[in-house]
Scaffold this motif. Structure first.
Motif, short mmCIF file in Angstrom:
data_model
loop_
_atom_site.label_atom_id
_atom_site.label_comp_id
_atom_site.label_asym_id
_atom_site.label_seq_id
_atom_site.Cartn_x
_atom_site.Cartn_y
_atom_site.Cartn_z
N PRO A 6 0.80 -1.23 0.23
CA PRO A 6 0.10 0.10 0.08
C PRO A 6 0.77 1.32 0.09
O PRO A 6 0.60 2.06 -0.67
CB PRO A 6 -0.71 -0.10 1.36
CG PRO A 6 -0.39 -1.42 2.04
CD PRO A 6 0.58 -2.22 1.02
N GLU A 30 0.21 3.82 -3.00
CA GLU A 30 -0.40 5.20 -2.94
C GLU A 30 0.67 6.48 -2.95
O GLU A 30 0.12 7.28 -3.60
CB GLU A 30 -0.88 5.10 -1.40
CG GLU A 30 -2.43 4.32 -1.45
CD GLU A 30 -2.54 3.85 0.05
OE1 GLU A 30 -2.26 4.49 0.97
OE2 GLU A 30 -3.44 2.78 0.10
N PRO A 84 1.72 7.29 -7.44
CA PRO A 84 0.81 6.76 -8.42
C PRO A 84 1.38 7.08 -9.65
O PRO A 84 0.72 6.40 -10.59
CB PRO A 84 -0.31 7.67 -8.12
CG PRO A 84 0.07 8.98 -7.67
CD PRO A 84 1.41 8.41 -6.64
#
Lengths: 667, 172
Positions: free
Chosen positions: A39, A43, A46
């Motif tokens: 994650p 995140e 991107p």
């Protein structure tokens, strides 16, 4: 238990080191590369994009060209000696392959192969065309005139034609009807067609054409050359001869090139390995300088891998992290457990266990070995198999000898020797035919505990007992799994209920079969326990519904399921049938060989042939049967009691060469 | 087999019944395997046209339905042995065998024969589809073999009953 622990890792690296990192990972073959999920990375960055490989398309083209060249050269390779397959292949390293790729002119070999392929095909076509022309010329050979003289002149029309199966008289008759200025000459009479030369006055041509088409004459077009037919044919034959010579030269060239086939095969592997590396790159996510990738690595090799990466590369970082809930780890069965590891192939064939489940391999191992032996029950055959397997293990220790199947067969054949000796099976020798003081008989009887053929019932009881043990064992494992999960009601009310049920039933049935050989207290206890087990199963087998009546009805249905245990148990009788059939077919072979050996003169040879061929056939067909049916017993009768499966096999990124044998280069 | 002309009608019948039993066993078992091997072998030939290297792999699937024929042969052999045609004294067993026993021996040939016949054909069908599956996924070949073995169970049970039936018959 014996499922290896895997760690999810994230690898971040500088783009410049991408190819050398990939090379390392491929060499080690310990990491299964997967899509990026971490994650933080996903995140925070991107902007990461797919990495396109610049070389991939070229490599795909190159490997398929090499593949074509190998296929083209196959018929031109030197015949290998008949026993060549007995010589093991040499091992090579990836460095050897890279060196070869540098030194050898691959493109030249491919071009030559392509050119030879094209030219040989062209010559073949030309020869075929010329040969068919030659065939059409052959019937006209007796014509002495030159071809240029056979064309029509100012007043005379002439042509050559052929007719399918028609008497000469009929033709003459038809032509006479058309006019009287013609001359027809028979040139050649073949089996189906007759060939004619026809001349007429030009004014009458139309009438004659009608007549000729009526009798279905096929006019032959004259070749566009000069000279007699003989000359033309000679020219064509000369042309064919020179083409054939050229063809031989090309084929000789192909044979020379075929000497490089082994190199081409090695290169095919080399470039395929490189191609696989480029394939994997597509899964890597990168920005302009940094790339990220993710994957599973066995915990035990992780420190070594990290160390190796640190020593060889400077801008690579390996981080472990906790994968998300739905990111299920792939399954790698422990490879260090030497004894049971061959039996992992049985588990793998069925399907990997779930990460939280027990690995069934060690649980099925003893049963598999014993059942395999029971299916053969011939110590002689067992020894032959042991010999064969040991030969393969030593002679081909890097290829076939390393496989799980071969090591599994070793256990199976040792078990066959032991169980065969107990059952007195030695190459199907019937000891009743031997005299009492024969050494063979004493030898066989030393180990023999029972005779499967005369004492079939003992064998049958043995098979049923083994089956009974395995079925109970299976239910016990389910019980253990439930206890571990905390499902105590299932474990103690249902699984334990079934175990009590089956064992009590066994006592009652055995008592009935033996006509009451058991003491009264035993049968009484069994009656009480079986009733309590039934009650427990009826009330607890299905607890889905709140309605007690529905629960009980489903409970009765579960009791009805006890018939399936009966079926499972009887299924183990296949061991008896397979064991008996091995022994009896062996006996039949001996008997036939004995009878054949009584034939005068050739008898001895014939008998020996039957003996060797028959026993070889018997071993082969029954070893296959033993493997297949033993496996089935594990899957259908044993696994059904406790095993859920549903895991995904661990597929590390590595090399899978098609032709060469690569050394393992993991330090 | 000397003096066969001296046998009475009754004795001839007693002799003929076990022969019939053996014939049933080997004949039907043989049909089962002949058809059963034929089916996957045809498919395998098609696969080999594409990839000749598959021969060894496919051989197992093709050979698998061959067991019914062997069981049939085995059943016939055991019957002939029981009746004294092979490895025994025919004259002695002819004197000892009753008509009932001859019938029993004959009937013992039926389970192997019929179970082998039907299961052989069906196993052949399973193996034939197994061959086409293995052509696409060679690594899954053993799974197709196991499915084939599912069908074979019933041929094995047939043979087992033939053996048990014959064991129960004692001549003399």
């Amino acid at each position: 238990m014996s499922i290896s622990e895997l760690k999810k890792v994230l690898i971040a690296f500088h783009n410049n080191e991408r190819s050398s990192l990939m090379k390392h990972l491929q060499k080690w073959a310990v990491m299964e590369i997967s899509e990026l999920t971490q994650p933080n990375v996903v995140e925070t960055f991107p902007e990461l994009t797919r990495t396109d490989s610049a070389k991939l398309n070229d490599l795909v083209a190159l490997t398929s060209q090499i593949d074509f060249a190998i296929g083209f050269l196959k018929p031109y390779e030197k015949k290998k000696p008949a026993l060549d397959f007995l010589t093991p292949k040499d091992m090579e390293s990836t460095d050897d392959l890279s060196l070869l790729a540098e030194k050898y002119d691959t493109q030249n070999a491919i071009d030559t192969a392509t050119r030879l392929n094209r030219e040989i095909a062209e010559i073949k076509n030309q020869i075929a065309k010329l040969e068919s022309t030659a065939n059409t010329l052959k019937p006209w050979l007796t014509i002495k005139a030159k071809i240029e003289d056979l064309h029509e002149t100012k007043n005379v029309y002439q042509t050559l034609f052929m007719i399918y199966k028609m008497p000469f008289d009929t033709i003459v008759e038809e032509l006479n009807k058309a006019g009287d200025t013609h001359v027809i000459t028979l040139i050649f009479e073949g089996t189906n067609y007759s060939y004619y030369h026809f001349v007429c006055h030009k004014e009458d041509r139309a009438k004659y054409d009608d007549a000729l088409s009526l009798i279905e004459a096929e006019k032959d077009a004259l070749p566009e050359t000069s000279g007699t037919f003989k000359d033309v044919l000679k020219n064509i034959e000369g042309e064919i001869a020179s083409l054939k010579k050229k063809d031989e030269e090309l084929k000789a060239e192909a044979e020379t090139l075929a000497g490089d086939v082994d190199k081409l095969k090695a290169l095919f592997d080399h470039f395929t390995i490189e191609k696989e590396r480029e394939d994997v790159i597509e899964i890597v996510r990168s920005s302009s300088n940094v790339s990220y990738m993710e994957g599973w690595i066995p915990t035990e090799v992780l420190p070594d891998l990290k160390k190796a990466i640190k020593e060889n590369l400077s801008f690579v970082e390996v981080m472990e992290f906790q994968p998300s809930e739905d990111d299920k780890q792939p399954i790698l069965l422990e490879t260090s457990e030497r004894v049971v590891s061959p039996f992992q192939m049985i588990t793998e064939l069925y399907g990997m266990p779930d990460p939280k489940e027990v690995d069934p391999t060690p649980l099925l191992t003893p049963f598999f070995a014993v059942f395999f032996g029971l299916c053969l029950t011939d110590a002689g055959y067992g020894l032959v198999l042991v010999g064969l397997v040991l030969f393969i293990m030593f002679r081909f220790k890097n290829t076939l000898g390393k496989t799980k199947l071969v090591r599994l067969l070793l256990y199976g054949s040792i078990s066959t020797v032991v169980l065969g000796a107990i059952a007195g099976g030695w190459f199907g020798i019937d000891i009743t035919t031997l005299s009492d003081d024969s050494h063979v008989k004493t030898f066989i009887e030393t180990f023999k505990a029972f005779d499967p053929i005369t004492d079939t019932l003992t064998f049958m009881k043995l098979c049923l007992a083994l089956g009974f043990i395995q079925i109970n064992f299976g239910i016990m494992i389910r019980m253990y799994k439930n206890i571990r999960k905390g499902a105590y009601v299932d474990a103690f009310m249902v699984q334990l209920g079934w175990i009590v049920f089956l064992n009590s039933a066994a006592i009652l049935v055995a008592n009935f079969m033996t006509g009451g050989a058991f003491p009264v207290w035993a049968t009484k206890t069994a009656t009480i326990t079986i009733i309590s087990a039934v009650v427990s199963i009826i009330f607890f087998a299905d607890r889905e519904s709140d309605n007690i009546i529905i629960r009980v009805l489903w409970g009765f249905y579960a009791i009805y399921g006890s018939t399936s245990y009966m079926g499972d148990l009887l299924s183990y009788l296949r061991l008896l049938a397979l064991g008996l059939s091995t022994g009896v077919i062996g006996m039949v072979v001996n008997l036939l060989a004995l009878q054949a050996s009584e034939i005068p003169y050739v008898g001895f040879v014939l008998g020996a042939l039957i003996l060797v061929g028959g026993h070889t056939f018997n071993i082969a067909i029954n070893a296959l049967g033993a493997f297949v049916h033993t496996t089935r017993l594990q899957y259908v009768e044993f696994f059904s009691k406790f095993y859920d499966g549903g895991g995904r096999a661990f597929k590390p990124f590595g090399v899978s060469p098609k032709y060469v044998l690569l050394k393992e280069e993991r330090k | 087999m000397e003096g066969i002309g001296d046998l009475t009608q009754y004795q001839l019948f007693v002799l003929a019944l076990p022969i019939l039993g053996a014939a049933i066993s080997v004949f039907f078992g043989g049909i089962g395997s002949a058809i059963g091997i034929g089916l996957p072998a045809q498919v395998a030939n098609g696969v080999l046209a594409e990839d000749p290297d598959m021969f060894g792999n496919l051989l197992i699937l093709v050979a698998l339905p061959g067991t019914q024929g062997i069981y049939g042969f085995l059943g016939a052999f055991l019957i002939l042995m029981k009746a004294g045609f092979i490895g025994g004294d025919l004259t002695a067993s002819l004197g000892a065998m009753t008509m009932t026993q001859a019938w029993m021996i004959m009937i013992a040939g039926i389970p192997t024969g019929l179970a082998g016949w039907i299961s052989g054909i069906n196993q052949g069908k399973v193996c034939a589809t197994g061959v086409s599956m293995a052509a696409k996924r060679p690594e899954a070949m053993m799974r197709a073999v196991i499915y084939g073995a599912m069908v074979e169970t019933y041929a094995i049970l047939g043979l087992l009953i033939t053996i048990l039936m014959l064991n129960a018959i004692t001549i003399g």
